[in-house]
Scaffold this motif. Structure first.
Motif, short mmCIF file in Angstrom:
data_model
loop_
_atom_site.label_atom_id
_atom_site.label_comp_id
_atom_site.label_asym_id
_atom_site.label_seq_id
_atom_site.Cartn_x
_atom_site.Cartn_y
_atom_site.Cartn_z
N GLY A 241 0.72 -1.26 -0.09
CA GLY A 241 0.05 0.01 -0.08
C GLY A 241 0.77 1.28 0.06
O GLY A 241 0.39 2.41 -0.17
N ARG A 242 2.01 1.44 -0.05
CA ARG A 242 2.83 2.46 0.05
C ARG A 242 4.51 1.97 -0.22
O ARG A 242 4.76 0.68 -0.26
N SER A 243 5.20 2.58 -0.49
CA SER A 243 6.56 2.77 -0.66
C SER A 243 7.42 3.71 0.16
O SER A 243 7.00 4.41 0.96
N LEU A 244 8.84 3.59 -0.10
CA LEU A 244 9.57 4.61 0.80
C LEU A 244 9.81 5.88 -0.15
O LEU A 244 9.36 6.01 -1.41
N ASP A 245 10.36 6.88 0.53
CA ASP A 245 10.47 8.26 0.02
C ASP A 245 12.13 7.88 -0.27
O ASP A 245 12.94 7.94 0.29
N PRO A 246 12.18 8.18 -1.77
CA PRO A 246 13.43 8.01 -2.40
C PRO A 246 14.58 9.07 -2.34
O PRO A 246 15.76 8.98 -2.77
N GLN A 247 14.16 10.47 -2.04
CA GLN A 247 14.95 11.50 -2.10
C GLN A 247 16.32 11.45 -1.36
O GLN A 247 17.47 11.82 -2.17
N ARG A 248 16.53 11.06 -0.14
CA ARG A 248 17.59 11.34 0.62
C ARG A 248 18.67 10.16 0.06
O ARG A 248 19.76 10.41 -0.05
N LEU A 249 18.00 8.76 -0.13
CA LEU A 249 18.90 7.71 -0.52
C LEU A 249 19.40 7.93 -1.95
O LEU A 249 20.49 7.91 -2.41
N CYS A 250 18.59 8.51 -2.88
CA CYS A 250 18.78 8.97 -4.02
C CYS A 250 20.19 10.02 -4.23
O CYS A 250 20.98 9.97 -4.78
N ALA A 251 20.02 11.04 -3.41
CA ALA A 251 20.85 12.10 -3.38
C ALA A 251 22.29 11.46 -2.95
O ALA A 251 23.37 12.24 -3.32
N ALA A 252 22.23 10.51 -1.95
CA ALA A 252 23.42 10.21 -1.41
C ALA A 252 24.09 9.17 -2.25
O ALA A 252 25.21 8.70 -1.89
N GLY A 253 23.22 8.76 -3.61
CA GLY A 253 23.82 7.78 -4.31
C GLY A 253 23.72 6.33 -3.74
O GLY A 253 24.54 5.69 -4.26
N ARG A 254 23.05 6.41 -2.95
CA ARG A 254 22.70 4.89 -2.24
C ARG A 254 21.30 4.16 -2.68
O ARG A 254 20.87 3.47 -1.87
N LEU A 255 20.76 4.45 -3.79
CA LEU A 255 19.58 3.94 -4.37
C LEU A 255 19.61 3.60 -5.64
O LEU A 255 20.31 4.13 -6.40
N ALA A 256 19.31 2.24 -5.96
CA ALA A 256 19.18 1.54 -7.38
C ALA A 256 17.62 1.42 -7.44
O ALA A 256 16.74 1.37 -6.46
N LEU A 257 17.09 0.92 -8.72
CA LEU A 257 15.84 0.65 -9.05
C LEU A 257 15.64 -0.70 -9.33
O LEU A 257 16.41 -1.29 -10.30
#
Length: 402
Positions: free
Chosen positions: A232-248
């Motif tokens: 029913g929901r997901s995480l907020d990607p902003q901080r992890l993306c800005a830190a370079g610690r997020l993939a899809l």
């Protein structure tokens, strides 16, 4: 063979270039060959092949569970799915040989421009086939999840056996309840949160957990369609993306998007990330997180895995992020087209790649013959051998006459 892709704009997260892109011996070249085959790509954009950071290749044809969502966590979904195994459609899907189902999952990815996949399940000999449709993450460690120890390698032993320069994958915090929210602390207590830890989903991570992930140089793979479908929901990607610690990742079609392109379109439509950020998640950031230095770029020497699309005007990344798979002009692996629009027929021929006519979501295409096994094509909705369609049309005409 040597190829020169001319008059296109090559696009990466670092820069764009109008210099012709050379392909030499299946890799991006550092210089143009004197007698290269020339492909005129005026008004086109060339991107690195996409990286899908989370997938279960062998279950994409299994019908999804239709009731019960949202679940408090993935373990509740797994429990609900046990009864679903008795459904005739599920039984039939799982009777298809696993080797064929693995190849289908790979083909599904390739059709949408994904040329490298992280498969989060036990290794199978079929994945070592030299003609497997996509490149795969190899030499990595994994466990399935903290709360499901009966499947996959034990958490602490697997983590300890994984070299620090190789990624270690685990489903973590896949839920919205206290069970999911407690999992990062549990992982840390086990000594399994480090710079090579790749946490799949992370929906239950709080702000302090995100701080801890970033401070540890760990990373998260985001699968928003699967998360919304099950939880029913997901995480907020902003901080992890800005830190370079997020993939899809797309996850499988059991709960996730049809493919990585659909996943990106949904994120862009919701305004969660911009096209430039999304391109990073499926190229440079994914390559860095998964320790794949030869993927996600157009650097000389890396395999020539490419996605070619028409320049739609506006920002270049948006020309990729906003499209569907049938709109891709060509997907290239190791310098050779695998699926492309029919006007690329000469490139197939010059490369020595026999191709067969197909339709993809109603659009005529050419598909490498090695990928056109009837049993494989039959598993993918929207993909048809042209001969099959002709025979079907002929049958319909005969029925109408009768």
């Amino acid at each position: 063979m040597d190829v020169s892709l001319c008059r296109a704009v090559s696009v990466t997260t670092e820069a764009s270039s109008r210099v012709p892109l050379p392909i030499r011996a299946g890799r991006i070249g550092s210089s143009l060959a004197a007698r290269a085959y020339r492909v005129d790509l005026r008004d086109h954009l060339i991107f690195p092949g996409l990286i899908n950071a989370h997938e279960h290749l062998h279950v994409n044809t299994v019908p999804p569970l239709k009731t019960g969502a949202p679940f408090p966590n993935s373990y509740a979904w797994i429990a609900a799915f046990q009864e679903h195994f008795e459904e005739p459609a599920v039984i039939a899907a799982l009777q298809v040989p696993k080797e064929l189902r693995l190849r289908h999952g790979a083909l599904k990815n390739l059709l949408a421009g994904t040329t490298c996949v992280a498969h989060h399940d036990p290794w199978h000999p079929a994945l070592d086939a030299t003609n497997f449709p996509v490149a795969l993450l190899r030499d990595y460690g994994w466990s399935y999840a903290l709360g499901w120890p009966g499947y996959g390698p034990p958490v602490q032993q697997s983590f300890a056996a994984t070299p620090i320069d190789r990624p270690w994958l685990i489903h973590l915090a896949e839920g919205t309840d206290a069970t999911a929210q407690a999992e990062l602390a549990q992982l840390d207590q086990l000594g399994c949160l480090a710079a090579n830890s790749v946490l799949i989903h992370g929906v239950g991570l709080c702000e302090q957990d995100v701080d801890r992930v970033i401070a540890s140089d760990a990373a998260v793979v985001w699968c928003p369609t699967s998360n919304h479908s099950l939880l029913g929901r997901s995480l907020d990607p902003q901080r992890l993306c800005a830190a370079g610690r997020l993939a899809l990742g797309s996850d499988s079609r059991l709960s996730g998007a049809r493919d990585l392109l659909e996943e990106m379109r949904g994120i862009a439509a919701r305004g969660e990330l911009n096209p430039g950020q999304l391109l990073g998640l499926v190229t440079t950031q994914a390559a860095r997180i998964l320790r794949l230095p030869s993927r996600g770029s157009l650097t000389p020497g890396v395999p020539a895995d490419l996605v070619i699309v028409e320049d739609r005007g506006g920002d270049e990344e948006g020309s990729l992020v906003g499209i569907e798979r049938s709109q891709i002009r060509a997907v290239v692996r190791n310098g050779v087209p695998c699926i492309a629009d029919t006007d690329f027929a000469e490139w197939f021929a010059v490369a020595g790649m026999e191709a067969v006519p197909v339709t993809l979501d109603g659009k005529p295409k050419l598909l490498a013959k090695s990928l056109a096994e009837p049993a494989l094509v039959a598993l993918e909705p929207g993909l048809e051998l042209a001969a099959d369609r002709s025979e079907c049309n002929r049958d319909l005409i005969m029925e109408a006459r009768c």
